[in-house]
Scaffold this motif. Structure first.
Motif, PDB file in Angstrom:
ATOM      1  N   CYS A 415     -10.980  58.224  53.627  1.00 12.78           N
ATOM      2  CA  CYS A 415     -11.881  57.147  54.020  1.00 12.78           C
ATOM      3  C   CYS A 415     -11.599  55.934  53.124  1.00 12.78           C
ATOM      4  O   CYS A 415     -10.851  56.040  52.162  1.00 12.78           O
ATOM      5  CB  CYS A 415     -13.327  57.593  53.889  1.00 12.78           C
ATOM      6  N   CYS A 421     -15.981  50.333  50.478  1.00 12.38           N
ATOM      7  CA  CYS A 421     -17.247  50.773  51.064  1.00 12.38           C
ATOM      8  C   CYS A 421     -18.382  50.696  50.053  1.00 12.38           C
ATOM      9  O   CYS A 421     -18.265  51.185  48.933  1.00 12.38           O
ATOM     10  CB  CYS A 421     -17.092  52.196  51.574  1.00 12.38           C
ATOM     11  N   ALA A 424     -19.828  54.076  48.582  1.00  9.16           N
ATOM     12  CA  ALA A 424     -18.937  55.029  47.909  1.00  9.16           C
ATOM     13  C   ALA A 424     -19.382  55.356  46.488  1.00  9.16           C
ATOM     14  O   ALA A 424     -19.959  54.530  45.788  1.00  9.16           O
ATOM     15  CB  ALA A 424     -17.523  54.454  47.880  1.00  9.16           C
ATOM     16  N   CYS A 458     -17.676  59.637  49.374  1.00 10.96           N
ATOM     17  CA  CYS A 458     -19.064  60.024  49.131  1.00 10.96           C
ATOM     18  C   CYS A 458     -19.449  61.082  50.146  1.00 10.96           C
ATOM     19  O   CYS A 458     -18.706  61.401  51.059  1.00 10.96           O
ATOM     20  CB  CYS A 458     -20.022  58.824  49.174  1.00 10.96           C
ATOM     21  N   CYS A 462     -16.853  60.541  55.704  1.00  5.40           N
ATOM     22  CA  CYS A 462     -16.030  59.869  56.710  1.00  5.40           C
ATOM     23  C   CYS A 462     -14.591  60.363  56.658  1.00  5.40           C
ATOM     24  O   CYS A 462     -13.861  60.260  57.641  1.00  5.40           O
ATOM     25  CB  CYS A 462     -16.069  58.357  56.525  1.00  5.40           C
TER      26      CYS A 462
HETATM   27  S1  SF4 Z   1     -17.376  58.745  53.079  1.00  3.21           S
HETATM   28 FE1  SF4 Z   1     -18.736  57.444  51.904  1.00  3.21          FE
HETATM   29  S2  SF4 Z   1     -17.306  56.156  50.767  1.00  3.21           S
HETATM   30 FE2  SF4 Z   1     -16.143  57.013  52.419  1.00  3.21          FE
HETATM   31  S3  SF4 Z   1     -16.287  55.474  54.038  1.00  3.21           S
HETATM   32 FE3  SF4 Z   1     -17.884  57.024  54.391  1.00  3.21          FE
HETATM   33  S4  SF4 Z   1     -19.663  56.127  53.448  1.00  3.21           S
HETATM   34 FE4  SF4 Z   1     -17.913  55.035  52.593  1.00  3.21          FE
END
Ligand code: SF4
Lengths: 552, 177
Positions: A415, A421, A424, A458, A462
Motif C-alpha cells: 500500500c 497516506c 499510516a 497500518c 490496503c
Molecule cells: S493500509 Fe493503512 S497506510 Fe496503507 S494505504 Fe491503507 S490506510 Fe494507508
C-alpha cells in the motif's frame, strides 16, 4: 472491452458538471470541509499527507488503449508524471490540485473514465479476475455480471450512504484470482447439479483490523435473481449495520454478531418481498449488456508457432520471461502477457506516463487495444498472438516492464503507507524496495518459487497483508516504525488468514527477518516445488519463529 | 427551515407535537412514533390531518396498521451520512404503497436531494435556504440513471431495451494481424 453508449457517457458528463459545482462551492466557502468530504469521496478524491489524491475507477480491471493514454495524460498534465495502480484494480494520482480536479474529471470523462465508487460509504468498484474472458478455466465471462452490478450500484439512491464502504468481487474460474472470500460480498459463478449456471454468494469477508473469511449464505443463486438478492443484502446491511463505531461498521461485523444463519434468514425474508419485482433479470437485458462487450476478432492460429519456438531456444532471457510472465489463453495461438510493475528497487505498482503511453501503443499493436489491471498491481495484455511474443518482449523490456518476477518473491504488493497516506503507522514502499533489492537475483527467486509478500502501512490492510504468503504489517511502538510478520495467508479458493510469527521487528530489521523466513523455508521444504504456503501448513509457524528470533 | 414540497418551496401546514403535548383538534399535526403507537385510537378520532415522525432505527413494518389514516410520514436523517431512512422510504412507498406526503427531516442538504427524491420522498425540510432555492436545478442535474427505484422514472436498463442498438460508441476495438 465494454463499450459505453450515450447513456453511460451522459451520466459521466453530468457527474463532472455536478462535481465542478461542488468544488466551486467548496472553494468559495459555501461548503465547509466536513460537508465537502463525502462529496469529494464519492468522486474518488482523498486528502492525503501532502496533497489531494484522486482514485480513478477501472471497472473489473479492463482498460482500452485510449483510456490508458488518458491516464498517462492526467499524470503528465496534472501530477508528477506517474500513476499508482492499486490492489483494487484502480489507479491513484497522488499530487492533484483541488482547483484542477474538475478539469481532470472532464478529461477523464472524454475517455469514459471517472472516480465514482472508488471511495465513500457506497458500493465500490466491482472487481474480478484480471484474466476474465480470456482465462481457459472460466465457465463464462464474469465481467458481464460485474458490469450489471456496476450499473446497478452507480449513484444508487438507497445505498450511497451505507454504514461503511462495500466491496464486491466476482469470479467464474476454478482458480479464484479475485479473492472473493475476503470481500463484503463474494460471488462465484458455477454450475449446479442440473447444469444451470448461477452464483455461490458469500458475505462478510474482509481484511482490516478484524479479518474474516466470507461465509456462504446462498450456495446457488439463479442468474435471474442476481440483482434482487444483492439488493436484499444491501438493504439489510443499510438498516442494521452498525453506525456507532467506524471500526464495527463493515458488514462482516453484522454477519459475525448476528451469525451467518440469522443474517441469511434476514436477507431471505427481504428478498422474498422483492425477488419478483423490477429487479428480476430479464434475459434480454443480460444479453444486451453482454452484447456491449466487444471481443477481438481472433485469427485461426495454432499454439507454439515456429517464431516462438525459435526465440525460446535461442535466447535464455526470453525463455525466462516466457516461462514467468506468459499464461495460456482460451483461444489457440494466443497468450496472456503479464507486465511486471515491480522492477528492482521501485515502488510497486507505479507506472510513468511514458510507460503508460508505450503500453497503450503496444496494446494497439499486439493486444487488440486492450489492457488489464490486476489486484497484484501489475498490468496484462490479454490477447497476444504467440508468434508476436518475441517482438513484444523486446518492446516491453525497452520500457522496463518485462522483469520476469511475476508471482515471485520480489512481486510485492504494498500500500502507499507513510509516504503518502495520512492513516499510516509505518512506511510500506521502502520496505518493498529494500526487499526487491535483497532478492534481486532472478536465479534465487526462481529457486524460491511462488511466494507472495504483502505489505500494509497500518491495520486498514490496503496491502492485504493477512492473505499474503508472508504478510508485513506496519505498527507504531513508542513513535517508531515496527512490523508484524504473518505467515501462511492465501487469497485463492482455499483462502486463509496468515498466522502471527512473533513480536514485531523494527524497520531496520524487517528485510533481514524476511530473508531468514525465506531461508528457513528453503531448508524446510520437502521438495523444490512444495510451495511456501504448503510448507508453512505442514510444519507450522514454530520452525520459522525459532529461526527469526534466535538471533534477535 | 424552508420546506420544499413537490419541487417548490411551500408553506408547512403541519405543526410538530412533542412527546406528550396535547394534540389540538382541527390542525394538521405531526406526532412522535411512540405517541402514534400508544394513542392510535384517540388520534384517529380527532379532526385534522395526522402525520408521524418515525425514527430511523425503528422498523417501519410497525407503521403498517396506521398508514391508511396518515397524511404524512416524516423520516429522519440525523446527519446526512446516515442513510437508513432511504431504505425506510422505499419500503414505505414501494412495499406499503403509501401515497401521502413522505417528508425528509434532519440534516437535509442539496447534494442528497436526488437520492431522496428517487427513494420516494416528495417533501424536504431543507437545512439551508440556498439549498432550498436551488432544489429544482439540483434535481435536474441528471437526465439518466441506471437503476429502477422508488420514483417512477424509467431506468437506463429499461430504456436501453426499448430502442435500437447504441448510437454512440466510444471505441471500437482496433483490428490487427
Ligand atoms: S493500509 Fe493503512 S497506510 Fe496503507 S494505504 Fe491503507 S490506510 Fe494507508
Amino acid at each position: 472491452m465494454y463499450i459505453y453508449d450515450d447513456f453511460d457517457l451522459t451520466l459521466v458528463a453530468e457527474r463532472v458538471a455536478e462535481f465542478r459545482d461542488q468544488v466551486a462551492r467548496r472553494l468559495s466557502g459555501e461548503l465547509n470541509e466536513e460537508e465537502f468530504k463525502p462529496l469529494r469521496l464519492m468522486n474518488g478524491v482523498y486528502l492525503q499527507l501532502h496533497a489531494y489524491m484522486l482514485r480513478v475507477a477501472i471497472p473489473y480491471g479492463t482498460l482500452s488503449s485510449k483510456q490508458l493514454r488518458a491516464l498517462a495524460h492526467i499524470g503528465r498534465r496534472y501530477d508528477r508524471n506517474y500513476g499508482h495502480f492499486t490492489t483494487r484494480q484502480n489507479i491513484q494520482f497522488n499530487w492533484i490540485k483541488l482547483s484542477d480536479l474538475p478539469d481532470v474529471m472532464a478529461d477523464l470523462a472524454e475517455a469514459g473514465l471517472h472516480g465514482m465508487q472508488t471511495s465513500g460509504n457506497c458500493v465500490r468498484n466491482v472487481t474480478t479476475d484480471q484474466w476474465a474472458g480470456v482465462a481457459p478455466d472460466e465457465i463464462e465471462d464474469p465481467r458481464v455480471w460485474a458490469e450489471i452490478l456496476r450499473q446497478h450500484s452507480t449513484l444508487h439512491p438507497e445505498f450511497s450512504y451505507l454504514p461503511r464502504k462495500f466491496k464486491i468481487a466476482l469470479t467464474a474460474a476454478a482458480t479464484d484470482r479475485a479473492a472473493v472470500r475476503v470481500h463484503d460480498i463474494g460471488l462465484r459463478l458455477h454450475k449446479n447439479g442440473t447444469g444451470e449456471t448461477g452464483f455461490e454468494v458469500m458475505v462478510g469477508g474482509g481484511l482490516g483490523r478484524t479479518p474474516f473469511i466470507g461465509k456462504t449464505i446462498k450456495p446457488f443463486l439463479p442468474k435471474r435473481d442476481f440483482l434482487s438478492y444483492i439488493e436484499a443484502i444491501l438493504r439489510v446491511y443499510n438498516q442494521y449495520g452498525r453506525r456507532d463505531n467506524i471500526y464495527k461498521a463493515r458488514i462482516k461485523i453484522l454477519v459475525h454478531e448476528l451469525g451467518a444463519e440469522k443474517f441469511a434468514a434476514e436477507v431471505e425474508a427481504e428478498w422474498r418481498n422483492i425477488k419478483d419485482g423490477a429487479l428480476a433479470l430479464d434475459p434480454a437485458f443480460v444479453a444486451d449488456i453482454a452484447a456491449r462487450f466487444r471481443y477481438p476478432d481472433y485469427k485461426a492460429l495454432s499454439d507454439n508457432p515456429i517464431e516462438l519456438k525459435r526465440a525460446r531456444a535461442a535466447d535464455p532471457k526470453f525463455e525466462g520471461w516466457f516461462r514467468n510472465s506468459v499464461t495460456p489463453h482460451r483461444t489457440p495461438g494466443y497468450a496472456i502477457v503479464t507486465l511486471s510493475l515491480k522492477p528492482e528497487g521501485a515502488p510497486p505498482g507505479d507506472a510513468t506516463s511514458e510507460q503508460m503511453d508505450a503500453i497503450a501503443d503496444l496494446a494497439d499493436r499486439y493486444s487488440f487495444g486492450e489492457i488489464r489491471v490486476g489486484h497484484e498491481q501489475n498490468l496484462a495484455l490479454p490477447h497476444v498472438a504467440q508468434r508476436n511474443l518475441p517482438a513484444l518482449w523486446e518492446a516491453l523490456d525497452a520500457v522496463g516492464v518485462a522483469t520476469p518476477n511475476v508471482n515471485l518473491v520480489s512481486d510485492i504488493i504494498a500500500c502507499p503507507g507513510l509516504d503518502y497516506c495520512s492513516l499510516a503507522n509505518a512506511r510500506a514502499i521502502p520496505v518493498a524496495q529494500e526487499l526487491s533489492r535483497r532478492f534481486k537475483s532472478l536465479d534465487t527467486q526462481r529457486e524460491i518459487g511462488r511466494l507472495h509478500i504483502n505489505i500494509s502501512g497500518c491495520i486498514n490492510a490496503c496491502g492485504h497483508h493477512h492473505i499474503g504468503h508472508i504478510g508485513i504489517l506496519g505498527v507504531e511502538k513508542n513513535g517508531q516504525e515496527f512490523y508484524q510478520i504473518t505467515l501462511g495467508g492465501r487469497a485463492d479458493e482455499n483462502a486463509e488468514l496468515g498466522a502471527l510469527l512473533g513480536p514485531a521487528v523494527p524497520y531496520a530489521e524487517v528485510a533481514e527477518a524476511i530473508e531468514d523466513v525465506v531461508a528457513a523455508y528453503v531448508e524446510l521444504r520437502e521438495r523444490p516445488n512444495e510451495l511456501f504456503v504448503d510448507t508453512v501448513k505442514r510444519v507450522g509457524i514454530e520452525p520459522f519463529k525459532e529461526r527469526v528470533y534466535a538471533t534477535r | 427551515m424552508p420546506l420544499v414540497r413537490n419541487g417548490a418551496i411551500a408553506e408547512d401546514r403541519f405543526v410538530r407535537i412533542l412527546d406528550d403535548m396535547p394534540v389540538p383538534d382541527g390542525l394538521a399535526a405531526i406526532v412522535p412514533a411512540a405517541r402514534l403507537l400508544a394513542d392510535a385510537g384517540e388520534l384517529a378520532r380527532r379532526n385534522g390531518a395526522l402525520g408521524v415522525l418515525w425514527p430511523n432505527d425503528r422498523n417501519v413494518s410497525e407503521l403498517t396498521p396506521h398508514l391508511d389514516r396518515l397524511a404524512l410520514v416524516a423520516l429522519v436523517f440525523p446527519n446526512f451520512r446516515d442513510g437508513r431512512a432511504y431504505s425506510q422510504a422505499r419500503i414505505v412507498r414501494e412495499r406499503y404503497r403509501f401515497r401521502g406526503e413522505l417528508r425528509a427531516t434532519g440534516q437535509v442538504l442539496r447534494d442528497q436531494f436526488l437520492c431522496m427524491l428517487r427513494a420516494g420522498f416528495d417533501a424536504f425540510e431543507v437545512s439551508k435556504d440556498a439549498d432550498a432555492q436551488a432544489f429544482a436545478a439540483v434535481v435536474s442535474r441528471y437526465s439518466v440513471h441506471y437503476q429502477p427505484a422508488g420514483d417512477s422514472t424509467p431506468s437506463m436498463s429499461m430504456a436501453r431495451l426499448s430502442r435500437a442498438r447504441p448510437a454512440a460508441v466510444l471505441a471500437e476495438m482496433p483490428r490487427q494481424d
